[in-house]
Motif scaffolding. Sequence first.
Motif, PDB file in Angstrom:
ATOM      1  N   ALA A 105       0.798  -1.228   0.000  1.00 41.25           N
ATOM      2  CA  ALA A 105       0.000   0.000   0.000  1.00 41.25           C
ATOM      3  C   ALA A 105       0.829   1.275   0.000  1.00 41.25           C
ATOM      4  CB  ALA A 105      -0.942   0.021   1.206  1.00 41.25           C
ATOM      5  N   VAL A 106       2.082   1.232   0.410  1.00 36.20           N
ATOM      6  CA  VAL A 106       2.837   2.468   0.642  1.00 36.20           C
ATOM      7  C   VAL A 106       3.045   3.267  -0.639  1.00 36.20           C
ATOM      8  CG1 VAL A 106       5.197   1.595   0.320  1.00 36.20           C
ATOM      9  CG2 VAL A 106       4.761   3.404   2.013  1.00 36.20           C
ATOM     10  N   HIS A 107       2.971   2.629  -1.793  1.00 45.99           N
ATOM     11  CA  HIS A 107       3.156   3.352  -3.064  1.00 45.99           C
ATOM     12  C   HIS A 107       2.042   4.364  -3.315  1.00 45.99           C
ATOM     13  CE1 HIS A 107       1.335  -0.624  -3.685  1.00 45.99           C
ATOM     14  NE2 HIS A 107       0.611  -0.112  -4.672  1.00 45.99           N
ATOM     15  N   TRP A 108       0.924   4.235  -2.608  1.00 47.37           N
ATOM     16  CA  TRP A 108      -0.167   5.200  -2.767  1.00 47.37           C
ATOM     17  C   TRP A 108      -0.004   6.418  -1.862  1.00 47.37           C
ATOM     18  CZ3 TRP A 108      -2.764   4.208  -6.949  1.00 47.37           C
ATOM     19  CH2 TRP A 108      -2.991   2.895  -7.347  1.00 47.37           C
ATOM     20  N   PHE A 109       0.961   6.401  -0.941  1.00 45.69           N
ATOM     21  CA  PHE A 109       1.069   7.439   0.081  1.00 45.69           C
ATOM     22  C   PHE A 109       1.935   8.607  -0.383  1.00 45.69           C
ATOM     23  CE2 PHE A 109       0.835   4.007   3.689  1.00 45.69           C
ATOM     24  CZ  PHE A 109      -0.433   3.657   3.257  1.00 45.69           C
ATOM     25  N   ASP A 110       1.762   9.744   0.284  1.00 42.37           N
ATOM     26  CA  ASP A 110       2.719  10.849   0.213  1.00 42.37           C
ATOM     27  C   ASP A 110       3.840  10.493   1.189  1.00 42.37           C
ATOM     28  OD1 ASP A 110       4.083  13.279   1.077  1.00 42.37           O
ATOM     29  OD2 ASP A 110       2.553  14.379  -0.024  1.00 42.37           O
ATOM     30  N   HIS A 111       4.977  10.090   0.667  1.00 44.39           N
ATOM     31  CA  HIS A 111       5.993   9.452   1.504  1.00 44.39           C
ATOM     32  C   HIS A 111       6.580  10.388   2.557  1.00 44.39           C
ATOM     33  CE1 HIS A 111       6.294   6.685  -2.150  1.00 44.39           C
ATOM     34  NE2 HIS A 111       5.613   6.070  -1.215  1.00 44.39           N
ATOM     35  N   ASP A 112       6.911  11.603   2.187  1.00 47.02           N
ATOM     36  CA  ASP A 112       7.496  12.524   3.167  1.00 47.02           C
ATOM     37  C   ASP A 112       6.548  12.749   4.334  1.00 47.02           C
ATOM     38  OD1 ASP A 112       9.793  12.766   1.662  1.00 47.02           O
ATOM     39  OD2 ASP A 112       9.213  14.662   0.736  1.00 47.02           O
ATOM     40  N   SER A 113       5.281  13.008   4.036  1.00 45.74           N
ATOM     41  CA  SER A 113       4.299  13.260   5.100  1.00 45.74           C
ATOM     42  C   SER A 113       4.030  12.009   5.916  1.00 45.74           C
ATOM     43  CB  SER A 113       2.989  13.780   4.493  1.00 45.74           C
ATOM     44  OG  SER A 113       3.191  15.001   3.813  1.00 45.74           O
ATOM     45  N   PHE A 114       3.959  10.872   5.252  1.00 48.54           N
ATOM     46  CA  PHE A 114       3.699   9.625   5.965  1.00 48.54           C
ATOM     47  C   PHE A 114       4.836   9.288   6.921  1.00 48.54           C
ATOM     48  CE2 PHE A 114       4.350   4.915   5.933  1.00 48.54           C
ATOM     49  CZ  PHE A 114       3.354   4.619   6.858  1.00 48.54           C
ATOM     50  N   PHE A 115       6.058   9.391   6.458  1.00 46.33           N
ATOM     51  CA  PHE A 115       7.170   9.010   7.324  1.00 46.33           C
ATOM     52  C   PHE A 115       7.337   9.986   8.494  1.00 46.33           C
ATOM     53  CE2 PHE A 115       8.870   6.681   3.453  1.00 46.33           C
ATOM     54  CZ  PHE A 115       8.488   5.448   3.942  1.00 46.33           C
ATOM     55  N   LYS A 116       6.976  11.241   8.300  1.00 46.41           N
ATOM     56  CA  LYS A 116       6.959  12.177   9.426  1.00 46.41           C
ATOM     57  C   LYS A 116       5.931  11.737  10.469  1.00 46.41           C
ATOM     58  CE  LYS A 116       8.517  16.337   6.975  1.00 46.41           C
ATOM     59  NZ  LYS A 116       8.115  17.674   6.450  1.00 46.41           N
ATOM     60  N   GLU A 117       4.778  11.279   9.992  1.00 45.95           N
ATOM     61  CA  GLU A 117       3.747  10.803  10.913  1.00 45.95           C
ATOM     62  C   GLU A 117       4.207   9.538  11.635  1.00 45.95           C
ATOM     63  OE1 GLU A 117      -0.362  11.100  12.469  1.00 45.95           O
ATOM     64  OE2 GLU A 117       1.380  12.336  11.994  1.00 45.95           O
ATOM     65  N   VAL A 118       4.870   8.629  10.917  1.00 46.45           N
ATOM     66  CA  VAL A 118       5.397   7.413  11.550  1.00 46.45           C
ATOM     67  C   VAL A 118       6.391   7.775  12.645  1.00 46.45           C
ATOM     68  CG1 VAL A 118       6.773   5.328  11.189  1.00 46.45           C
ATOM     69  CG2 VAL A 118       5.030   5.973   9.516  1.00 46.45           C
ATOM     70  N   LEU A 119       7.284   8.707  12.365  1.00 44.10           N
ATOM     71  CA  LEU A 119       8.265   9.135  13.369  1.00 44.10           C
ATOM     72  C   LEU A 119       7.572   9.717  14.599  1.00 44.10           C
ATOM     73  CD1 LEU A 119      10.937  10.769  11.055  1.00 44.10           C
ATOM     74  CD2 LEU A 119      11.338   8.838  12.578  1.00 44.10           C
ATOM     75  N   ARG A 120       6.511  10.476  14.370  1.00 43.55           N
ATOM     76  CA  ARG A 120       5.811  11.118  15.478  1.00 43.55           C
ATOM     77  C   ARG A 120       5.132  10.098  16.386  1.00 43.55           C
ATOM     78  NH1 ARG A 120       0.890  12.597  17.056  1.00 43.55           N
ATOM     79  NH2 ARG A 120      -0.164  11.797  15.192  1.00 43.55           N
ATOM     80  N   VAL A 121       4.445   9.115  15.785  1.00 43.78           N
ATOM     81  CA  VAL A 121       3.611   8.215  16.582  1.00 43.78           C
ATOM     82  C   VAL A 121       4.370   6.972  17.065  1.00 43.78           C
ATOM     83  CG1 VAL A 121       1.529   8.985  15.411  1.00 43.78           C
ATOM     84  CG2 VAL A 121       2.718   6.932  14.573  1.00 43.78           C
TER      85      VAL A 121
END
Length: 249
Positions: A105-121
């Motif tokens: 599924a990750v190919h559908w994501f905005d990667h920069d924003s997603f990985f920032k969210e992963v780091l946060r949570v």
Amino acid sequence: MKDIKDKFSNQAKQYQQFRPVYPQLLYSFLDSKVTAFDAAWDCGTGNGQVATQLAERFTEVCATDISEKQLAEASQKENIKYSLSRAEKTGYPDDKFDLTTVAQAVHWFDHDSFFKEVLRVSKPNAVVAIWGYNLLRISAEIDKLIDTFYGQTLGEYWDYERKLVEDEYKSMPFPFEEFEVPRFEIVANWDDQQVLGYFNSWSAVQNFIEKNGTNPVDDLAGQLSSYWQADETKKIRFRIFTRMGRVKK
């Protein structure tokens, strides 16, 4: 942030019924890397296949998707909390998760924003596990039909994000302390209806139907019948590719 693409609501039932199942060896490997089993986030959960497995291991599993229809088909367990949510922006608190997973599924994501969210949570030293799979392999004769169907019949109907799958996520940014992962493979015995059902779950097939009003899988079914008896099962294989690492903060 990139626009949302929901490519799987129309075929949510087919997705739930016909998508391949990930091997237990993959989950056992994750178990060996995770340091605590309090909370996991399965992002882009789809039919909840991964979330259901994580629920056997973690006290709490949070599973998100942008498709309400997909979530309606997802497997239910008391310790799974499904939410309709973008990958890039959730309501989860900081430092909550011991593991984040994203399967096909990750190919559908905005990667920069997603990985920032992963780091946060994510907790410090939490594991981030992303994986996918490419074309199924069955036999030399059938593989040729699949390759033609994929590359020629559906070639122009694949969204550009599919290139990341073809690249096996190698060109995708991955801001985590990456570790080596063994090779995993999906192996199953399918009949022809399972294979055709799987093809009908493809986003490119839905794009083709939307533009042309016909289903290209119907023609493929006729071609497959030369190599596949109606009540016959064949061994199918998908090679899994991965990006996995640890959160450092």
